[in-house]
Write a protein that holds these residues in place. Structure first.
Motif, PDB file in Angstrom:
ATOM      1  N   UNK A  84     -65.151  51.053  25.827  1.00  0.00           N
ATOM      2  CA  UNK A  84     -64.409  51.517  24.649  1.00  0.00           C
ATOM      3  C   UNK A  84     -63.101  50.755  24.491  1.00  0.00           C
ATOM      4  N   UNK A  85     -62.415  50.524  25.608  1.00  0.00           N
ATOM      5  CA  UNK A  85     -61.174  49.764  25.550  1.00  0.00           C
ATOM      6  C   UNK A  85     -61.412  48.336  25.113  1.00  0.00           C
ATOM      7  N   UNK A  86     -62.470  47.705  25.630  1.00  0.00           N
ATOM      8  CA  UNK A  86     -62.777  46.322  25.275  1.00  0.00           C
ATOM      9  C   UNK A  86     -63.140  46.186  23.802  1.00  0.00           C
ATOM     10  N   UNK A  87     -63.719  47.237  23.229  1.00  0.00           N
ATOM     11  CA  UNK A  87     -64.129  47.190  21.819  1.00  0.00           C
ATOM     12  C   UNK A  87     -62.946  47.129  20.862  1.00  0.00           C
ATOM     13  N   UNK A 135     -57.718  43.390  29.133  1.00  0.00           N
ATOM     14  CA  UNK A 135     -58.462  42.172  29.485  1.00  0.00           C
ATOM     15  C   UNK A 135     -58.953  41.468  28.225  1.00  0.00           C
ATOM     16  N   UNK A 136     -59.582  42.215  27.314  1.00  0.00           N
ATOM     17  CA  UNK A 136     -60.159  41.605  26.112  1.00  0.00           C
ATOM     18  C   UNK A 136     -59.080  41.026  25.202  1.00  0.00           C
ATOM     19  N   UNK A 137     -57.991  41.748  25.000  1.00  0.00           N
ATOM     20  CA  UNK A 137     -56.942  41.270  24.097  1.00  0.00           C
ATOM     21  C   UNK A 137     -56.248  40.030  24.645  1.00  0.00           C
ATOM     22  N   UNK A 138     -56.128  39.925  25.960  1.00  0.00           N
ATOM     23  CA  UNK A 138     -55.501  38.744  26.540  1.00  0.00           C
ATOM     24  C   UNK A 138     -56.368  37.501  26.414  1.00  0.00           C
ATOM     25  N   UNK A 139     -57.660  37.686  26.179  1.00  0.00           N
ATOM     26  CA  UNK A 139     -58.577  36.554  26.052  1.00  0.00           C
ATOM     27  C   UNK A 139     -58.747  36.085  24.616  1.00  0.00           C
ATOM     28  N   UNK A 140     -58.228  36.862  23.663  1.00  0.00           N
ATOM     29  CA  UNK A 140     -58.427  36.543  22.252  1.00  0.00           C
ATOM     30  C   UNK A 140     -57.935  35.140  21.877  1.00  0.00           C
ATOM     31  N   UNK A 141     -56.781  34.686  22.338  1.00  0.00           N
ATOM     32  CA  UNK A 141     -56.337  33.349  21.915  1.00  0.00           C
ATOM     33  C   UNK A 141     -57.261  32.222  22.380  1.00  0.00           C
ATOM     34  N   UNK A 142     -58.049  32.449  23.453  1.00  0.00           N
ATOM     35  CA  UNK A 142     -58.860  31.383  24.028  1.00  0.00           C
ATOM     36  C   UNK A 142     -60.341  31.508  23.717  1.00  0.00           C
ATOM     37  N   UNK A 143     -60.824  32.697  23.413  1.00  0.00           N
ATOM     38  CA  UNK A 143     -62.254  32.917  23.244  1.00  0.00           C
ATOM     39  C   UNK A 143     -62.529  33.687  21.953  1.00  0.00           C
ATOM     40  N   UNK A 169     -66.987  40.838  25.889  1.00  0.00           N
ATOM     41  CA  UNK A 169     -67.951  40.741  26.987  1.00  0.00           C
ATOM     42  C   UNK A 169     -67.237  40.676  28.330  1.00  0.00           C
ATOM     43  N   UNK A 170     -66.137  39.917  28.393  1.00  0.00           N
ATOM     44  CA  UNK A 170     -65.367  39.840  29.633  1.00  0.00           C
ATOM     45  C   UNK A 170     -64.787  41.212  29.985  1.00  0.00           C
ATOM     46  N   UNK A 171     -64.254  41.915  28.984  1.00  0.00           N
ATOM     47  CA  UNK A 171     -63.725  43.247  29.242  1.00  0.00           C
ATOM     48  C   UNK A 171     -64.796  44.201  29.734  1.00  0.00           C
ATOM     49  N   UNK A 172     -65.960  44.135  29.096  1.00  0.00           N
ATOM     50  CA  UNK A 172     -67.087  44.988  29.499  1.00  0.00           C
ATOM     51  C   UNK A 172     -67.529  44.683  30.926  1.00  0.00           C
ATOM     52  N   UNK A 173     -67.688  43.395  31.226  1.00  0.00           N
ATOM     53  CA  UNK A 173     -68.179  42.998  32.542  1.00  0.00           C
ATOM     54  C   UNK A 173     -67.205  43.368  33.656  1.00  0.00           C
TER      55      UNK A 173
END
Length: 240
Positions: free
Chosen positions: A17-20, A151-159, A166-170
């Motif tokens: 839910x957080x990753x979404x 985790x997911x929000x920190x990856x937004x600029x790169x992915x 998916x990274x947040x979920x995993x």
């Protein structure tokens, strides 16, 4: 059996839910929002380290005031040292994101183990009952919501947003796996729980002081730390 499966999956559901939340935001994160979120993450991780990890580690180590802190101290130091070694070898360009991901994963392992141990104890008629174990799982699931989003929000600029999700979920998949392992091997894992809990605390606090706080600045970061710390403290006390 249904309650057992649900209890193992609730923490992963919280992370998912957080990753979404990554799908609700734009491609780039505003600098002020990023400072607020990173401050919030720091506050969450600090409070979780104290109330969810260090205090339970001490409580599980007995009542002797001269020795009960030893497993927590050893685990904490090992957690800090492990992240320092990882920090030496990681690529500098992706240092912050990888460190944060690793810290959350390490943090999730003892959480998953604690859920597995709780349900195993409930099934054997120990001090835990099924409702108590389910409440523990629910509390961990709620505190995993901000972790998955961080985790997911920190990856937004790169992915892409999907890959960031998916990274947040995993990052949360490790929890039900650890729960199953602990459920099947409680007799062997239970004595090591103080070390595992404090190890995760050391890893998380290293990320807070080495990455999250130095990479943020201003009043918004301080406000985020305050909000995150208080929310996580309340959740841990009420549901932990």
């Amino acid at each position: 059996m249904q309650i057992l499966i649900l209890g193992f999956l609730i923490p992963l559901i919280g992370t998912t839910l957080g990753a979404m939340l990554v799908f609700l935001l734009k491609k780039e994160i505003n600098k002020n929002i990023k400072n607020l979120l990173q401050g919030f993450a720091a506050g969450v991780m600090l409070a979780a380290s104290i109330w969810s990890l260090i205090i339970p580690a001490i409580e599980l180590s007995g009542d002797n005031p001269y020795t009960c802190y030893i497993p927590a101290a050893i685990g904490f130091i090992l957690g800090m040292l492990s992240l320092m070694v990882f920090d030496m070898f990681i690529q500098k360009r992706k240092k912050s994101v990888n460190m944060l991901n690793l810290a959350v994963i390490i943090h999730n392992i003892p959480e998953g183990l604690s859920v597995g141990v709780a349900f195993a104890a409930a099934m054997t008629g120990d001090v835990f009952i099924a409702t108590t174990a389910l409440a523990l799982s629910l509390g961990i699931g709620i505190q995993n919501i901000p972790e998955g989003s961080i985790i997911s929000l920190n990856l937004v600029p790169e992915k892409t947003k999907f890959k960031a999700f998916l990274h947040g979920f995993l990052s949360g998949v490790v929890e039900p796996i650890a729960s199953i392992v602990a459920y099947l091997l409680m007799y062997y894992i239970n004595p090591t729980m103080p070390y595992l809990l404090s190890f995760a605390a050391g890893a998380m606090i290293f990320v807070v002081v080495d990455e999250l706080i130095p990479s943020s600045s201003g009043k918004l970061c301080n406000i985020g730390i305050c909000i995150g710390f208080v929310i996580m403290m309340v959740l841990d006390v009420m549901l932990g």
